[in-house]
Scaffold this motif. Structure first.
Motif, PDB file in Angstrom:
ATOM      1  N   ARG A 158      -2.829 -29.674 -23.489  1.00  0.00           N
ATOM      2  CA  ARG A 158      -2.334 -28.517 -22.204  1.00  0.00           C
ATOM      3  C   ARG A 158      -2.135 -27.319 -23.015  1.00  0.00           C
ATOM      4  N   LEU A 159      -1.559 -27.430 -24.180  1.00  0.00           N
ATOM      5  CA  LEU A 159      -1.497 -26.307 -24.972  1.00  0.00           C
ATOM      6  C   LEU A 159      -2.720 -25.442 -25.541  1.00  0.00           C
ATOM      7  N   LYS A 160      -3.596 -26.542 -25.975  1.00  0.00           N
ATOM      8  CA  LYS A 160      -5.042 -25.728 -26.328  1.00  0.00           C
ATOM      9  C   LYS A 160      -5.681 -25.334 -25.008  1.00  0.00           C
ATOM     10  N   THR A 161      -5.627 -25.820 -23.807  1.00  0.00           N
ATOM     11  CA  THR A 161      -6.199 -25.261 -22.686  1.00  0.00           C
ATOM     12  C   THR A 161      -5.269 -23.722 -22.492  1.00  0.00           C
ATOM     13  N   MET A 162      -4.200 -23.793 -22.407  1.00  0.00           N
ATOM     14  CA  MET A 162      -3.439 -22.466 -22.358  1.00  0.00           C
ATOM     15  C   MET A 162      -3.942 -21.412 -23.393  1.00  0.00           C
ATOM     16  N   GLU A 163      -3.947 -21.796 -24.750  1.00  0.00           N
ATOM     17  CA  GLU A 163      -4.608 -20.802 -25.548  1.00  0.00           C
ATOM     18  C   GLU A 163      -5.856 -20.365 -25.209  1.00  0.00           C
ATOM     19  N   ALA A 164      -6.823 -21.308 -24.865  1.00  0.00           N
ATOM     20  CA  ALA A 164      -8.069 -20.947 -24.588  1.00  0.00           C
ATOM     21  C   ALA A 164      -8.281 -19.813 -23.364  1.00  0.00           C
ATOM     22  N   PHE A 165      -7.542 -20.350 -22.216  1.00  0.00           N
ATOM     23  CA  PHE A 165      -7.465 -19.233 -21.036  1.00  0.00           C
ATOM     24  C   PHE A 165      -6.805 -17.885 -21.466  1.00  0.00           C
ATOM     25  N   THR A 166      -5.896 -17.910 -22.279  1.00  0.00           N
ATOM     26  CA  THR A 166      -5.204 -16.698 -22.857  1.00  0.00           C
ATOM     27  C   THR A 166      -6.012 -15.805 -23.654  1.00  0.00           C
ATOM     28  N   ILE A 167      -6.853 -16.636 -24.592  1.00  0.00           N
ATOM     29  CA  ILE A 167      -7.993 -15.713 -25.362  1.00  0.00           C
ATOM     30  C   ILE A 167      -8.994 -15.056 -24.208  1.00  0.00           C
ATOM     31  N   ILE A 168      -9.378 -15.722 -23.495  1.00  0.00           N
ATOM     32  CA  ILE A 168     -10.384 -15.337 -22.787  1.00  0.00           C
ATOM     33  C   ILE A 168     -10.019 -14.437 -21.422  1.00  0.00           C
ATOM     34  N   LEU A 169      -8.705 -14.591 -21.116  1.00  0.00           N
ATOM     35  CA  LEU A 169      -8.178 -13.559 -20.480  1.00  0.00           C
ATOM     36  C   LEU A 169      -7.997 -12.400 -20.984  1.00  0.00           C
ATOM     37  N   SER A 170      -7.834 -12.149 -22.134  1.00  0.00           N
ATOM     38  CA  SER A 170      -7.503 -10.760 -22.861  1.00  0.00           C
ATOM     39  C   SER A 170      -8.996 -10.072 -22.927  1.00  0.00           C
ATOM     40  N   ALA A 171     -10.049 -10.913 -22.981  1.00  0.00           N
ATOM     41  CA  ALA A 171     -11.258 -10.067 -22.755  1.00  0.00           C
ATOM     42  C   ALA A 171     -11.683  -9.698 -21.275  1.00  0.00           C
ATOM     43  N   THR A 172     -11.583 -10.705 -20.576  1.00  0.00           N
ATOM     44  CA  THR A 172     -11.807 -10.466 -19.081  1.00  0.00           C
ATOM     45  C   THR A 172     -11.262  -9.249 -18.429  1.00  0.00           C
ATOM     46  N   HIS A 173      -9.901  -9.405 -18.606  1.00  0.00           N
ATOM     47  CA  HIS A 173      -8.897  -8.345 -18.303  1.00  0.00           C
ATOM     48  C   HIS A 173      -9.030  -6.898 -18.723  1.00  0.00           C
ATOM     49  N   LEU A 174      -9.637  -6.850 -19.915  1.00  0.00           N
ATOM     50  CA  LEU A 174     -10.035  -5.663 -20.610  1.00  0.00           C
ATOM     51  C   LEU A 174     -11.258  -5.203 -19.692  1.00  0.00           C
ATOM     52  N   LEU A 175     -12.275  -6.157 -19.681  1.00  0.00           N
ATOM     53  CA  LEU A 175     -13.665  -5.633 -19.036  1.00  0.00           C
ATOM     54  C   LEU A 175     -13.158  -5.276 -17.437  1.00  0.00           C
ATOM     55  N   TYR A 176     -12.256  -6.014 -16.779  1.00  0.00           N
ATOM     56  CA  TYR A 176     -11.917  -5.391 -15.355  1.00  0.00           C
ATOM     57  C   TYR A 176     -11.337  -4.012 -15.412  1.00  0.00           C
ATOM     58  N   ILE A 177     -10.304  -3.669 -16.587  1.00  0.00           N
ATOM     59  CA  ILE A 177     -10.048  -2.188 -16.573  1.00  0.00           C
ATOM     60  C   ILE A 177     -11.379  -1.293 -16.969  1.00  0.00           C
ATOM     61  N   ALA A 178     -12.039  -1.760 -17.711  1.00  0.00           N
ATOM     62  CA  ALA A 178     -13.221  -0.639 -17.890  1.00  0.00           C
ATOM     63  C   ALA A 178     -14.312  -0.677 -16.665  1.00  0.00           C
ATOM     64  N   VAL A 179     -14.132  -1.755 -15.716  1.00  0.00           N
ATOM     65  CA  VAL A 179     -15.129  -1.644 -14.773  1.00  0.00           C
ATOM     66  C   VAL A 179     -14.238  -0.936 -13.652  1.00  0.00           C
ATOM     67  N   ILE A 180     -13.139  -0.646 -13.240  1.00  0.00           N
ATOM     68  CA  ILE A 180     -12.474   0.192 -12.215  1.00  0.00           C
ATOM     69  C   ILE A 180     -12.372   1.428 -12.584  1.00  0.00           C
ATOM     70  N   HIS A 181     -12.414   1.810 -14.122  1.00  0.00           N
ATOM     71  CA  HIS A 181     -12.286   3.339 -14.469  1.00  0.00           C
ATOM     72  C   HIS A 181     -13.509   3.640 -14.408  1.00  0.00           C
ATOM     73  N   GLY A 182     -14.520   2.850 -14.740  1.00  0.00           N
ATOM     74  CA  GLY A 182     -16.209   3.438 -14.595  1.00  0.00           C
ATOM     75  C   GLY A 182     -16.511   3.523 -13.129  1.00  0.00           C
ATOM     76  N   GLY A 183     -16.098   2.676 -12.426  1.00  0.00           N
ATOM     77  CA  GLY A 183     -16.575   2.611 -11.102  1.00  0.00           C
ATOM     78  C   GLY A 183     -15.783   3.952  -9.947  1.00  0.00           C
ATOM     79  N   VAL A 184     -14.528   4.049 -10.502  1.00  0.00           N
ATOM     80  CA  VAL A 184     -14.052   5.411  -9.763  1.00  0.00           C
ATOM     81  C   VAL A 184     -14.394   6.497 -10.049  1.00  0.00           C
ATOM     82  N   SER A 185     -14.800   6.510 -11.463  1.00  0.00           N
ATOM     83  CA  SER A 185     -15.164   7.987 -12.034  1.00  0.00           C
ATOM     84  C   SER A 185     -16.662   8.110 -11.705  1.00  0.00           C
ATOM     85  N   ARG A 186     -17.457   7.323 -11.586  1.00  0.00           N
ATOM     86  CA  ARG A 186     -18.967   7.391 -10.916  1.00  0.00           C
ATOM     87  C   ARG A 186     -18.849   7.783  -9.407  1.00  0.00           C
ATOM     88  N   SER A 187     -18.006   7.137  -8.805  1.00  0.00           N
ATOM     89  CA  SER A 187     -18.114   7.519  -7.296  1.00  0.00           C
ATOM     90  C   SER A 187     -17.237   8.675  -6.969  1.00  0.00           C
TER      91      SER A 187
END
Length: 162
Positions: free
Chosen positions: A130-159
């Motif tokens: 369970r801890l290994k699963t939580m570690e994996a999700f936390t590491i993946i979330l650090s990348a996907t959440h950064l990607l989300y931040i980049a998408v919302i900034h890029g999308g609004v500035s373009r629109s």
């Protein structure tokens, strides 16, 4: 047309992040509950052990307590940032970008902090599935959440230019 593609990508990332933050919060809640149930019981006749830590978890290693606490906080803040993100995707204008962006940035920095403790926990080894699963999700979330931040900034500035 670009506005719709940015909204679609942001919506997909929000759903993904919501599911992963929910799983991290659930596993973190389980770990915290287990730590409370199986923790130290210190009475008036007992003395504290030599290396007593108030963040004691009966499973994992020395970094587990810190990792679980910060991952649980990051999970709850991440879930609230996803709610602000859904509101931003619904309106998709510069006025809704501020709250969504600030909530997402705070959640991302807390996720990075939890990811640091996850890396330390991986380095020390001796943890359950369970801890290994939580570690994996936390590491993946650090990348996907950064990607989300980049998408919302890029999308609004373009629109806003169009």
């Amino acid at each position: 047309m670009a506005k719709n593609s940015f909204q679609s990508i942001a919506s997909l990332l929000l759903v993904l992040n919501f599911c992963m933050y929910f799983i991290v919060s659930g596993i973190g809640g389980w770990a915290l509950n287990r730590a409370i149930d199986h923790g130290f019981i210190i009475g008036p006749a007992y003395h504290l052990p030599a290396h007593f830590s108030p963040v004691y978890f009966p499973m994992g290693n020395a970094a587990t307590g810190f990792f679980v606490m910060f991952a649980l906080i990051a999970g709850v803040v991440g879930l609230s940032s996803v709610i602000a993100g859904f509101n931003h995707v619904r309106f998709w204008n510069i006025d809704s970008l501020g709250p969504a962006s600030s909530a997402a940035t705070i959640a991302w920095t807390l996720t990075l902090l939890a990811m640091g403790f996850a890396c330390k926990e991986i380095e020390l080894q001796n943890r359950n599935a369970r801890l290994k699963t939580m570690e994996a999700f936390t590491i993946i979330l650090s990348a996907t959440h950064l990607l989300y931040i980049a998408v919302i900034h890029g999308g609004v500035s373009r629109s806003s230019r169009v």
